[in-house]
Design an enzyme around this catalytic site. Structure first.
Site, short mmCIF file in Angstrom:
data_model
loop_
_atom_site.label_atom_id
_atom_site.label_comp_id
_atom_site.label_asym_id
_atom_site.label_seq_id
_atom_site.Cartn_x
_atom_site.Cartn_y
_atom_site.Cartn_z
N ASN A 51 -17.03 27.51 -10.42
CA ASN A 51 -16.28 29.02 -9.93
C ASN A 51 -15.78 28.82 -8.81
O ASN A 51 -16.45 29.03 -7.96
CB ASN A 51 -17.45 30.12 -10.33
CG ASN A 51 -16.81 31.25 -10.04
OD1 ASN A 51 -15.55 31.58 -10.02
ND2 ASN A 51 -17.78 32.37 -9.99
N TRP A 52 -14.47 28.63 -8.87
CA TRP A 52 -13.74 28.54 -7.46
C TRP A 52 -13.49 29.91 -6.90
O TRP A 52 -13.47 30.04 -5.63
CB TRP A 52 -12.35 27.85 -7.57
CG TRP A 52 -12.38 26.51 -7.78
CD1 TRP A 52 -13.55 25.72 -7.99
CD2 TRP A 52 -11.20 25.54 -8.20
NE1 TRP A 52 -13.19 24.52 -8.23
CE2 TRP A 52 -11.96 24.44 -8.31
CE3 TRP A 52 -10.05 26.07 -8.26
CZ2 TRP A 52 -11.10 23.17 -8.66
CZ3 TRP A 52 -8.84 24.81 -8.26
CH2 TRP A 52 -9.55 23.65 -8.55
N LYS A 53 -13.85 30.90 -7.67
CA LYS A 53 -13.65 32.40 -6.82
C LYS A 53 -12.22 32.28 -6.29
O LYS A 53 -11.23 31.76 -6.98
CB LYS A 53 -14.85 32.79 -6.06
CG LYS A 53 -15.95 32.59 -6.53
CD LYS A 53 -17.19 33.19 -5.72
CE LYS A 53 -18.50 32.70 -6.32
NZ LYS A 53 -19.51 33.50 -5.92
N HIS A 90 -19.38 38.89 -14.15
CA HIS A 90 -20.09 38.29 -12.92
C HIS A 90 -20.35 39.44 -11.88
O HIS A 90 -19.60 40.47 -12.07
CB HIS A 90 -18.70 37.42 -12.23
CG HIS A 90 -19.35 36.57 -11.18
ND1 HIS A 90 -19.48 37.17 -9.88
CD2 HIS A 90 -19.79 35.19 -11.05
CE1 HIS A 90 -19.99 36.29 -9.12
NE2 HIS A 90 -20.07 35.10 -9.56
N GLU A 103 -27.66 34.73 -13.02
CA GLU A 103 -27.31 34.67 -11.82
C GLU A 103 -27.70 36.03 -10.83
O GLU A 103 -27.40 37.13 -10.85
CB GLU A 103 -25.75 34.80 -11.46
CG GLU A 103 -25.05 33.78 -11.88
CD GLU A 103 -23.71 33.54 -11.03
OE1 GLU A 103 -23.45 32.34 -10.54
OE2 GLU A 103 -23.22 34.34 -10.58
N GLY A 126 -19.84 28.04 -4.19
CA GLY A 126 -19.36 27.53 -3.13
C GLY A 126 -19.38 25.89 -3.10
O GLY A 126 -18.48 25.42 -2.50
P1 PGA Z 1 -22.72 30.07 -5.45
O1 PGA Z 1 -21.90 31.35 -6.44
O2 PGA Z 1 -22.81 28.86 -6.13
O3 PGA Z 1 -21.71 30.18 -4.24
O4 PGA Z 1 -23.99 30.74 -5.06
C1 PGA Z 1 -22.32 31.35 -7.67
C2 PGA Z 1 -21.58 32.09 -8.43
O5 PGA Z 1 -21.36 33.34 -7.93
O6 PGA Z 1 -20.84 31.99 -9.65
#
Ligand code: PGA
Length: 252
Positions: free
Chosen positions: A8-10, A92, A162, A232
């Site tokens: 998940n690159w956001k 999410h 999550e 991340g």
């Molecule tokens: P993270 O994010 O690995 O940076 O904690 C996970 C997500 O929000 O999908």
């Protein structure tokens, strides 16, 4: 079942050139990992490009709750499908924080399933150490998302646990693998109740929240989840490649 790893690159990276380079490195690292299915979830603006470059497993980070029409700025599930996107993240916590309530999550889920995308539905509690509130909250999120969805469609869902407090972008720290195991059992039990054992036992349950190359092996062994949603750590190709190796080795 192959382990599912979703990058998940956001809202990263900055440019199409960087997105292409990162996707290339991830695809290369994933190619030799026979026990894994690796999915890339880039920002929507890069989906078309990565699809044209034959990135096989693509996820969108969100989709509209409506089918089509006057919804400025929205992207429909059917439009994503037309780009050969196969998955979509729904609910999410960062989308929930931006206003997606339970009803919206439910509608988005319906749109995704109708359009033959596999939805990755995120559930999780906001605060750590709220064992009293956690089961109720997770159950509520699952019920409100899944209520009334056709059985023939619901078999395509994926659940991602999550905990919001564990997400790295918000300064979070990873959950304890044993705790993730317990919550995954709770989710599986709830799926049994909602969908029946046969369908429920085939639905992958992922964990997400500060997963990186150093802790993923421990999560894979002790939490026994079916994969990971990685934020991340999916932006650094070397870290992500090591993460894939660690999960692959723990599966063999
Ligand atoms: P993270 O994010 O690995 O940076 O904690 C996970 C997500 O929000 O999908």
């Amino acid at each position: 079942m192959k382990k599912l790893i979703v990058a998940n690159w956001k809202m990263n990276p900055f440019s199409a050139t960087e997105a292409l380079a990162l996707a290339g490195k991830i695809t290369k690292a994933a190619a030799s990992k026979k026990s894994l299915d690796v999915v890339i979830a880039p920002p929507a603006v890069f989906l078309s490009l990565l699809s044209q470059k034959k990135v096989k497993r693509l996820a969108a980070q969100d989709c509209a709750a409506e089918r089509m029409g006057a919804y400025t700025g929205s992207i429909s599930a059917a439009q994503l499908k037309s780009l050969k996107v196969n998955f979509v993240i729904i609910g999410h916590s960062e989308r929930r924080a931006a206003g997606d309530g339970d009803d919206i999550v439910h509608k988005k889920l319906q749109m995704a399933l109708i359009s033959k995308l596999r939805p990755i539905i995120c559930v999780g509690e906001d605060e750590r150490n709220r064992e009293d509130a956690l089961p109720k909250m997770v159950r509520h999120q699952m019920h409100s998302a899944l209520f009334g969805i056709k059985k023939s469609l619901v078999k395509n869902i994926i659940i991602a646990y999550e905990p919001v407090w564990a997400i790295s972008g918000h300064g979070g720290l990873p959950d304890d693998p044993k705790h993730v195991f317990e919550v995954s059992l709770l989710i599986r039990r709830e799926l049994y109740r909602l969908l029946g054992k046969r369908t429920a036992s085939r639905i992958p349950i992922l964990y997400g929240g500060s997963v990186h190359d150093k802790n993923v092996g421990m999560f894979a062994r002790e939490s026994r989840v079916d994969g990971f949603l990685v934020g991340g750590a999916s932006l650094k190709s070397d870290v992500f490649a090591r993460l894939l190796t660690a999960v692959d080795q723990s599966s063999s």
